[in-house]
Design an enzyme around this catalytic site. Structure first.
Site, PDB file in Angstrom:
ATOM      1  N   HIS A 173      10.766   1.876 -96.110  1.00 18.72           N
ATOM      2  CA  HIS A 173      10.195   3.213 -96.387  1.00 18.72           C
ATOM      3  C   HIS A 173       8.666   3.152 -96.458  1.00 18.72           C
ATOM      4  CE1 HIS A 173      14.341   4.342 -97.646  1.00 18.72           C
ATOM      5  NE2 HIS A 173      14.336   3.110 -98.145  1.00 18.72           N
ATOM      6  N   GLU A 307      -3.485   2.295 -79.898  1.00 18.08           N
ATOM      7  CA  GLU A 307      -3.262   3.749 -79.971  1.00 18.08           C
ATOM      8  C   GLU A 307      -2.811   4.314 -78.631  1.00 18.08           C
ATOM      9  OE1 GLU A 307      -6.320   6.105 -82.460  1.00 18.08           O
ATOM     10  OE2 GLU A 307      -7.339   4.257 -81.891  1.00 18.08           O
TER      11      GLU A 307
END
Ligand code: ARG
Length: 476
Positions: A173, A307
């Site tokens: 998480h 990216e």
């Protein structure tokens, strides 16, 4: 990959001579717009070497079964080789009026060697021809992709070996969960790529069948030898059904699915690299040559390569959807729709090769900031599970120990300290079973070292896993 010149735009768009390949039935020349709209040579010229290779195999086979004379085949093959050389050296005029790579080459052949060139198309169709070309192209593209994939894996494995004992926080998480080793994390990436590699080879093996001989859709009346052309082109065997042979593009979809999964994996690596280079994490450094600066903020060093790779997932998975949509509901056998398969496919190959290439260059140059990683692992109570396991070993049921440790963590939050910083007395206030031997398991090193089993994060295991992964690659 072939040299790609723009098609010869000066070519008379409405030239009726250009359409002589089917001119017999037609009363008027093709509309200029339709000619451009239906042409594919702008992009399928990339297939020229596969197309010529297929034609040479076809002509050789036609000679062996007595449809062409040896001399005719010789002239054809010589002409085709000369055309290949012209294309390679940029001396070939691609013509929109000749629609696609197949008709451009065939027409050029006839121009060059005379009417014997017109015999090449005996017993075949552009439908089995293009299906063959794409399979040949993809077979080669997969080889190139597999090479880059292997290079990237080698880099990952090497770095994993080097960082086998470097401690970092492991996350679930995206919250600190348990300490892991950086090497272990890198080998998780390698495990994904290992599956990718085997998926690609599987796809390559399945597509490695030869459609030649299916002709337009029903086969041909000539006594062709399909096994011969298949073998000459390095295919495992001829395809089974002529209708399926000219209409099937499963292999393109399957390849694009493999490519999409690889890009999905690269996007996950990218996301982590981007996070880790941020000043908030500051876990790694990427060399300047893989980053760019900002035109306005002088302090910036942006992880552009990761990216962009993350962003390029979009186009590759878009191409997968395009190809699936292209084939949905298509009736048998060949339909012109199929011409739309090439641009997505080519872009997928180019994008994937670029991204893998960039990663294969970049990964070995990643530097771990071991102190920052270790500090981060020390925060967030990452050894809480170790404490719970410790209590279980002292005879406390796991659910009870879970609660005891929960109370201890609450205390740490109050005191703003880590579990390992609590005094023995304080720890014992939560459970009398806690002894001074607890501190060895509350350390990060103790925590990772104790997960010492196959697939675990202990440095010893990571070194073994890296060696095994490297052996797997050597067997390729
Ligand atoms: N350019 C076509 C394609 O890419 C080649 C096959 C054309 N066949 C035909 N019958 N129109 O699919």
């Amino acid at each position: 990959m072939g040299s790609e010149q723009p098609p010869n735009q000066s070519d008379d768009a409405t030239s009726s001579t250009s359409k002589t390949l089917w001119g017999g039935r037609f009363q008027e020349p093709t509309d200029a717009f339709v000619e451009r709209f239906t042409a594919s040579v702008q992009f399928d010229q990339r297939l020229y070497s596969q197309d010529i290779q297929g034609s040479i195999a076809h002509a050789t086979m036609l000679t062996s079964v007595g449809v062409l004379t040896g001399e005719e085949a010789e002239q054809i093959i010589e002409g085709l080789n000369a055309i290949a050389a012209d294309i390679q050296s940029g001396n070939f005029n691609w013509s929109i009026a000749r629609e696609d790579v197949h008709m451009n080459i065939e027409a050029a052949l006839t121009e060059r060697i005379g009417s014997v060139g017109k015999k090449l198309h005996t017993g075949r169709s552009r439908n089995d021809q293009v299906a063959t070309d794409i399979r040949l192209y993809l077979r080669q593209a997969i080889d190139a992709i597999a090479t880059q994939l292997t290079r990237l894996q080698q880099g990952l494995i090497q770095l994993a070996h080097q960082e086998a004992a470097t401690i970092m926080p492991g996350f679930t998480h995206l919250q600190t969960a348990q300490p892991v080793t950086f090497g272990h994390h890198l080998l998780a990436w390698n495990a994904m790529l290992e599956r990718d590699y085997s998926r690609l080879l599987d796809c390559q093996n399945r597509l490695n069948e030869c459609p030649l001989g299916a002709a337009a859709l029903a086969g041909t009346t000539y006594p062709i030898d399909r096994a011969m052309t298949a073998a000459a082109l390095g295919f495992k065997k001829p395809t089974d059904n002529s209708l399926d042979s000219v209409s099937d593009r499963d292999f393109a979809i399957e390849f694009n699915a493999c490519a999409s999964i690889i890009m999905m994996h690269l996007s996950r690596f990218s996301e982590e690299l981007v996070l880790w280079t941020s000043s908030q994490f500051d876990f790694i450094d990427l060399p300047d040559r893989f980053c760019t600066g900002s035109s306005i903020m002088p302090q910036k060093k942006n992880p552009d390569v990761p990216e962009l790779v993350r962003g390029k997932f979009g186009r590759v998975q878009g191409h997968l959807v395009s190809l699936l949509s292209l084939m949905k509901s298509q009736p048998l056998a060949y339909n012109k729709d199929n011409q739309e398969d090439k641009e997505p496919l080519f872009d997928t190959v180019d994008t994937l090769l670029d991204c893998l290439n960039a990663y294969a260059d970049m990964v070995p140059a990643i530097t771990a900031k071991a102190d920052n990683m270790r500090d981060a692992a020390g925060k967030g109570f990452s050894t809480a599970t170790d404490l719970a396991d410790y209590l279980v070993r002292k005879g406390i049921p796991f659910r009870d120990s879970h609660e005891i440790v929960g109370n201890a963590v609450a205390k740490c939050i109050d005191l703003n300290c880590d579990l390992s910083e609590l005094s023995l007395e304080t720890l014992q206030s939560f459970s009398e079973s806690i002894d001074k031997d607890v501190f060895s398991i509350l350390t990060l090193e103790g925590s990772v070292a104790s997960r010492n089993h196959l697939g675990g994060t202990a440095p010893e295991q990571v070194k073994q896993a890296a060696a095994k992964a490297s052996d797997t690659i050597k067997e390729r």
